[in-house]
Design a protein around this motif. Structure first.
Motif, mmCIF file in Angstrom:
data_model
loop_
_atom_site.group_PDB
_atom_site.id
_atom_site.type_symbol
_atom_site.label_atom_id
_atom_site.label_comp_id
_atom_site.label_asym_id
_atom_site.label_seq_id
_atom_site.Cartn_x
_atom_site.Cartn_y
_atom_site.Cartn_z
ATOM 1 N N GLN A 33 137.150 8.446 33.687
ATOM 2 C CA GLN A 33 136.754 7.145 33.307
ATOM 3 C C GLN A 33 136.645 6.283 34.455
ATOM 4 O OE1 GLN A 33 139.050 5.122 30.354
ATOM 5 N NE2 GLN A 33 137.271 3.954 29.602
ATOM 6 N N PHE A 34 135.480 5.574 34.522
ATOM 7 C CA PHE A 34 135.172 4.436 35.543
ATOM 8 C C PHE A 34 135.007 3.338 34.856
ATOM 9 C CE2 PHE A 34 135.185 7.459 38.948
ATOM 10 C CZ PHE A 34 134.522 8.495 38.567
ATOM 11 N N VAL A 35 135.762 2.309 35.261
ATOM 12 C CA VAL A 35 135.683 0.883 34.803
ATOM 13 C C VAL A 35 135.183 -0.081 35.952
ATOM 14 C CG1 VAL A 35 136.740 -0.996 33.515
ATOM 15 C CG2 VAL A 35 137.544 1.345 32.879
ATOM 16 N N GLU A 36 133.806 -0.417 35.928
ATOM 17 C CA GLU A 36 133.412 -1.370 36.864
ATOM 18 C C GLU A 36 133.555 -2.726 36.266
ATOM 19 O OE1 GLU A 36 130.231 2.022 36.218
ATOM 20 O OE2 GLU A 36 131.438 0.690 34.763
ATOM 21 N N GLY A 44 131.034 -8.352 38.514
ATOM 22 C CA GLY A 44 129.736 -8.648 38.501
ATOM 23 C C GLY A 44 129.653 -10.228 37.994
ATOM 24 N N GLY A 45 128.549 -10.839 38.077
ATOM 25 C CA GLY A 45 128.526 -12.257 37.554
ATOM 26 C C GLY A 45 127.230 -12.820 37.857
ATOM 27 N N LEU A 46 127.008 -14.107 37.878
ATOM 28 C CA LEU A 46 125.876 -14.712 38.379
ATOM 29 C C LEU A 46 126.058 -15.499 39.650
ATOM 30 C CD1 LEU A 46 123.123 -16.041 37.712
ATOM 31 C CD2 LEU A 46 124.306 -17.911 36.492
ATOM 32 N N SER A 78 134.094 -3.938 41.685
ATOM 33 C CA SER A 78 135.198 -3.058 41.728
ATOM 34 C C SER A 78 134.941 -1.767 40.683
ATOM 35 C CB SER A 78 136.659 -3.473 41.416
ATOM 36 O OG SER A 78 136.933 -4.356 42.376
ATOM 37 N N CYS A 79 135.492 -0.643 41.036
ATOM 38 C CA CYS A 79 135.422 0.625 40.158
ATOM 39 C C CYS A 79 136.761 1.298 40.123
ATOM 40 C CB CYS A 79 134.255 1.459 40.612
ATOM 41 S SG CYS A 79 134.085 3.214 39.661
ATOM 42 N N LEU A 124 131.957 -2.030 46.017
ATOM 43 C CA LEU A 124 130.897 -2.549 46.721
ATOM 44 C C LEU A 124 131.062 -3.730 47.125
ATOM 45 C CD1 LEU A 124 128.304 -1.301 47.555
ATOM 46 C CD2 LEU A 124 127.209 -2.195 45.372
ATOM 47 N N GLN A 125 131.013 -4.098 48.233
ATOM 48 C CA GLN A 125 130.987 -5.841 48.798
ATOM 49 C C GLN A 125 129.459 -5.842 49.042
ATOM 50 O OE1 GLN A 125 133.283 -8.009 49.434
ATOM 51 N NE2 GLN A 125 131.561 -9.363 49.735
#
Length: 113
Positions: A3-6, A9-11, A21-22, A80-81
């Protein structure tokens, strides 16, 4: 069960930054080649960045110099930056093992102009 939980994210306004993050379970990130994909509305999912188990990175031309893929072995987490974000970076971002085609929920990134 893998399982991967990302998250992360956002605006954000154009020119801003986000770090995705994952969090992985059921698999060891550092022993796998890992990827970030994104899918913009109405478009196919596209590869954004990859990180091999040996530490080699690869990026889509559109994000080179702006995005950085990395991992934290102790946390078993892929990152992921994303800097200097552009409106065309908008989409749902997914992490996965290279070559696997089942996907999690992803995290939504919206970049306003």
């Amino acid at each position: 069960q893998v399982q991967f939980v990302e998250s992360g994210g956002g605006l954000v306004q154009a020119g801003g930054s986000l770090r995705l993050s994952c969090a992985a379970s059921g698999v060891t990130v550092r022993f796998n080649s890992m990827v970030w994909y994104r899918q913009a509305p109405g478009q196919q999912r596209e590869l954004v960045a990859a990180l091999t188990s040996g530490g080699i990175t690869n990026y889509a031309e559109s994000v080179k110099g702006r995005f950085t893929i990395s991992r934290d072995n102790a946390k078993n987490t892929l990152y992921l930056q994303m800097n200097s974000l552009k409106p065309e970076d908008t989409g749902v971002y997914y992490c996965n093992r290279l070559g696997v085609t089942t996907w999690g929920q992803g995290t939504q990134v919206n970049v306003s102009s």
